[in-house]
Scaffold this motif. Structure first.
Motif, PDB file in Angstrom:
ATOM      1  N   PHE A 134       0.991  -1.162   0.001  1.00  0.00           N
ATOM      2  CA  PHE A 134       0.055  -0.067  -0.079  1.00  0.00           C
ATOM      3  C   PHE A 134       0.895   1.306   0.111  1.00  0.00           C
ATOM      4  O   PHE A 134       0.630   1.984  -0.883  1.00  0.00           O
ATOM      5  CB  PHE A 134      -0.976   0.166   1.225  1.00  0.00           C
ATOM      6  N   MET A 135       1.826   1.232   0.908  1.00  0.00           N
ATOM      7  CA  MET A 135       2.750   2.589   1.074  1.00  0.00           C
ATOM      8  C   MET A 135       3.436   2.751  -0.255  1.00  0.00           C
ATOM      9  O   MET A 135       3.758   3.610  -0.636  1.00  0.00           O
ATOM     10  CB  MET A 135       3.674   2.669   2.142  1.00  0.00           C
ATOM     11  N   GLU A 136       3.768   1.446  -0.752  1.00  0.00           N
ATOM     12  CA  GLU A 136       4.969   1.537  -1.855  1.00  0.00           C
ATOM     13  C   GLU A 136       4.117   2.274  -3.256  1.00  0.00           C
ATOM     14  O   GLU A 136       4.534   3.126  -3.973  1.00  0.00           O
ATOM     15  CB  GLU A 136       5.268   0.136  -2.151  1.00  0.00           C
ATOM     16  N   ILE A 137       2.920   1.801  -3.124  1.00  0.00           N
ATOM     17  CA  ILE A 137       2.008   2.479  -4.516  1.00  0.00           C
ATOM     18  C   ILE A 137       1.571   3.967  -4.150  1.00  0.00           C
ATOM     19  O   ILE A 137       1.862   4.909  -4.743  1.00  0.00           O
ATOM     20  CB  ILE A 137       0.857   1.590  -4.613  1.00  0.00           C
ATOM     21  N   VAL A 138       1.437   4.312  -2.858  1.00  0.00           N
ATOM     22  CA  VAL A 138       1.225   5.644  -2.680  1.00  0.00           C
ATOM     23  C   VAL A 138       2.226   6.614  -2.780  1.00  0.00           C
ATOM     24  O   VAL A 138       1.976   7.718  -3.465  1.00  0.00           O
ATOM     25  CB  VAL A 138       0.200   5.815  -1.365  1.00  0.00           C
ATOM     26  N   THR A 139       3.335   6.054  -2.131  1.00  0.00           N
ATOM     27  CA  THR A 139       4.427   6.818  -2.389  1.00  0.00           C
ATOM     28  C   THR A 139       4.980   7.013  -3.746  1.00  0.00           C
ATOM     29  O   THR A 139       5.252   8.140  -4.025  1.00  0.00           O
ATOM     30  CB  THR A 139       5.688   6.141  -1.555  1.00  0.00           C
ATOM     31  N   ASP A 140       4.880   6.052  -4.417  1.00  0.00           N
ATOM     32  CA  ASP A 140       5.240   6.129  -5.851  1.00  0.00           C
ATOM     33  C   ASP A 140       4.240   7.111  -6.631  1.00  0.00           C
ATOM     34  O   ASP A 140       4.583   7.760  -7.461  1.00  0.00           O
ATOM     35  CB  ASP A 140       5.242   4.792  -6.668  1.00  0.00           C
ATOM     36  N   LEU A 141       3.010   6.943  -6.352  1.00  0.00           N
ATOM     37  CA  LEU A 141       1.847   7.849  -6.953  1.00  0.00           C
ATOM     38  C   LEU A 141       2.257   9.263  -6.687  1.00  0.00           C
ATOM     39  O   LEU A 141       2.107  10.175  -7.762  1.00  0.00           O
ATOM     40  CB  LEU A 141       0.758   7.665  -6.371  1.00  0.00           C
ATOM     41  N   PHE A 142       2.874   9.844  -5.544  1.00  0.00           N
ATOM     42  CA  PHE A 142       3.316  11.238  -5.404  1.00  0.00           C
ATOM     43  C   PHE A 142       4.736  11.383  -5.750  1.00  0.00           C
ATOM     44  O   PHE A 142       4.956  12.614  -5.700  1.00  0.00           O
ATOM     45  CB  PHE A 142       3.187  11.455  -3.732  1.00  0.00           C
ATOM     46  N   ARG A 143       5.241  10.475  -6.273  1.00  0.00           N
ATOM     47  CA  ARG A 143       6.776  10.827  -6.667  1.00  0.00           C
ATOM     48  C   ARG A 143       6.692  10.516  -8.074  1.00  0.00           C
ATOM     49  O   ARG A 143       7.680  10.229  -9.040  1.00  0.00           O
ATOM     50  CB  ARG A 143       7.716   9.725  -6.209  1.00  0.00           C
ATOM     51  N   MET A 144       5.880  10.546  -9.125  1.00  0.00           N
ATOM     52  CA  MET A 144       5.717  10.191 -10.498  1.00  0.00           C
ATOM     53  C   MET A 144       6.742  11.336 -11.061  1.00  0.00           C
ATOM     54  O   MET A 144       6.795  12.482 -10.850  1.00  0.00           O
ATOM     55  CB  MET A 144       4.253  10.441 -11.105  1.00  0.00           C
ATOM     56  N   PRO A 145       7.444  10.732 -12.224  1.00  0.00           N
ATOM     57  CA  PRO A 145       8.337  11.394 -12.951  1.00  0.00           C
ATOM     58  C   PRO A 145       7.336  12.512 -13.539  1.00  0.00           C
ATOM     59  O   PRO A 145       6.362  12.512 -13.888  1.00  0.00           O
ATOM     60  CB  PRO A 145       9.075  10.479 -13.659  1.00  0.00           C
ATOM     61  N   LEU A 146       8.358  13.734 -14.035  1.00  0.00           N
ATOM     62  CA  LEU A 146       7.509  14.813 -14.823  1.00  0.00           C
ATOM     63  C   LEU A 146       6.759  14.356 -15.855  1.00  0.00           C
ATOM     64  O   LEU A 146       5.724  14.712 -16.098  1.00  0.00           O
ATOM     65  CB  LEU A 146       8.506  15.823 -15.105  1.00  0.00           C
ATOM     66  N   THR A 147       7.479  13.549 -16.731  1.00  0.00           N
ATOM     67  CA  THR A 147       6.662  13.076 -17.978  1.00  0.00           C
ATOM     68  C   THR A 147       5.543  12.479 -17.594  1.00  0.00           C
ATOM     69  O   THR A 147       4.541  12.830 -18.436  1.00  0.00           O
ATOM     70  CB  THR A 147       7.942  12.166 -18.682  1.00  0.00           C
TER      71      THR A 147
END
Length: 385
Positions: A170-183
């Motif tokens: 859960f935290m892995e997905i949420v964290t990556d969601l808010f750290r999406m690359p600019l592109t």
């Protein structure tokens, strides 16, 4: 880009075959296309069995024959990608802190509650005359629920971050969601408007053709079923065009900027949507040419651009997150389109106008996406200066 264009080609071919299969089973092999009430016709059953078999074979082909790069090569690709895109584009800010999750969660939760309250006030007449101006459907409450749910997700993530419970999916997905690359963040805008337009067509396509072009909305009449069959055939034409267009897109991707290519294809699709207002029913196949070209690009070019923007080690999770930007517009289309169509005197053809506008916005947005072709990354690794 070549791989994704071939994917688009096979999607188009598969869609055409799938659409024809029930008809072919009946016409060529005499399989019954009727069934007792509450049962599924044998043609549909066989079509699903065939589809399941093809899916299994496709997965087996991928597992046994797909090429994989070594960890060292993946690290070299990652460094080349950073050099091409710039550190800021590929290395977002550190993981979101618990306080930021709490703040964002409360804002989104409050927004969801307020939206639900507004819809309730409109529907129940608390705001006199509002329902006549904004005819809110019951499904619109789903929108409020989605907004509130995103707030709850952030609140849970904030609690987990604060409690140090970060080693879970859960935290892995949420964290990556808010750290999406600019592109990827830029492509999210493109995907949202692209798929909102597509769902507008898929939801209201049959109704638009039967009502606007054939002048009937009674599904028990022969004319209505004639119109519905014509729309189904137009779907086959659209997918057939997409399969052919994918081959051209594969070549053009090496001749021009991929963002401009996608913008061009979406623009042709937008013209196709708009043309449904002026073309007679018998010529709607012309509009489907533009939409088919756009569809071929939709299922190939954005993914090709994305693949060069995300870390190789996070490719799987970011591809999954990327699909959120297909699901969200689908949910919004299901909840909001009814209200919008009602506002325009309940004319289903309005959905095609919405699709045209949505694809035009997407075509403009893609021109601002930062792109580094995966081919350039591979070349940088395999042929260093």
């Amino acid at each position: 880009t070549t791989g994704y264009a071939m994917q688009s080609f096979f999607i188009g071919v598969g869609a055409v075959i799938a659409g024809m299969l029930p008809w072919a089973l009946t016409t060529w092999f005499g399989v019954s296309n009727t069934a007792a009430e509450g049962e599924i016709p044998m043609t549909v059953r066989i079509a699903f069995y065939f589809g399941g078999l093809m899916l299994f074979l496709a997965i087996l082909w991928t597992v046994l024959l797909s090429r994989e790069y070594s960890p060292q090569q993946m690290e070299e690709f990652e460094q080349a990608r950073r050099d091409l895109l710039g550190e800021d584009a590929v290395l977002p800010d550190p993981p979101r802190e618990a306080g930021a999750f709490y703040t964002g969660g409360l804002v989104w939760l409050a927004a969801g509650v307020l939206i639900a309250a507004l819809f309730y006030a409109i529907r129940e007449g608390v705001i006199p005359g509002a329902m006549e101006v904004i005819p809110v459907s019951k499904e619109a409450y789903v929108l409020a629920g989605l907004v509130a749910a995103f707030g709850v997700i952030q609140l849970v993530a904030g609690w987990m971050r604060g409690a140090g419970k970060t080693e879970n999916g859960f935290m892995e997905i949420v964290t990556d969601l808010f750290r999406m690359p600019l592109t990827m963040r830029q492509l999210a805008v493109v995907q949202f408007f692209t798929w909102f337009g597509l769902f507008a067509m898929w939801i209201y396509g049959t109704q638009a053709v039967t009502d606007y072009h054939y002048g009937t909305n009674n599904p028990t009449t022969e004319l209505y079923n004639e119109a519905a069959n014509w729309w189904a055939l137009l779907g086959g034409i659209r997918n057939g065009v997409a399969a052919a267009a994918a081959l051209i897109i594969m070549w053009l991707a090496y001749q021009m900027d991929r963002r401009q290519l996608h913008a061009l294809c979406l623009g042709l699709g937008a013209v196709g949507f708009a043309a449904t207002f002026v073309l007679p029913g018998s010529l709607l196949w012309v509009s489907m040419i533009g939409v088919g070209i756009g569809w071929a690009s939709v299922v190939s070019v954005p993914y090709a651009i994305l693949s060069g923007s995300v870390p190789a080690s996070r490719m799987g999770i970011y591809m999954g997150i990327f699909n959120i930007f297909i699901v969200v517009p689908q949910l919004l289309a299901a909840t909001l389109l009814g209200t919008i169509v009602l506002a325009f005197d309940n004319q289903p053809i309005v959905a095609f106008g919405i699709a045209a506008v949505s694809w035009t916005i997407a075509a403009i947005a893609v021109l601002f996406v930062k792109d580094a072709a995966q081919e350039d990354i591979i070349d940088a690794v395999e042929s260093p200066a």
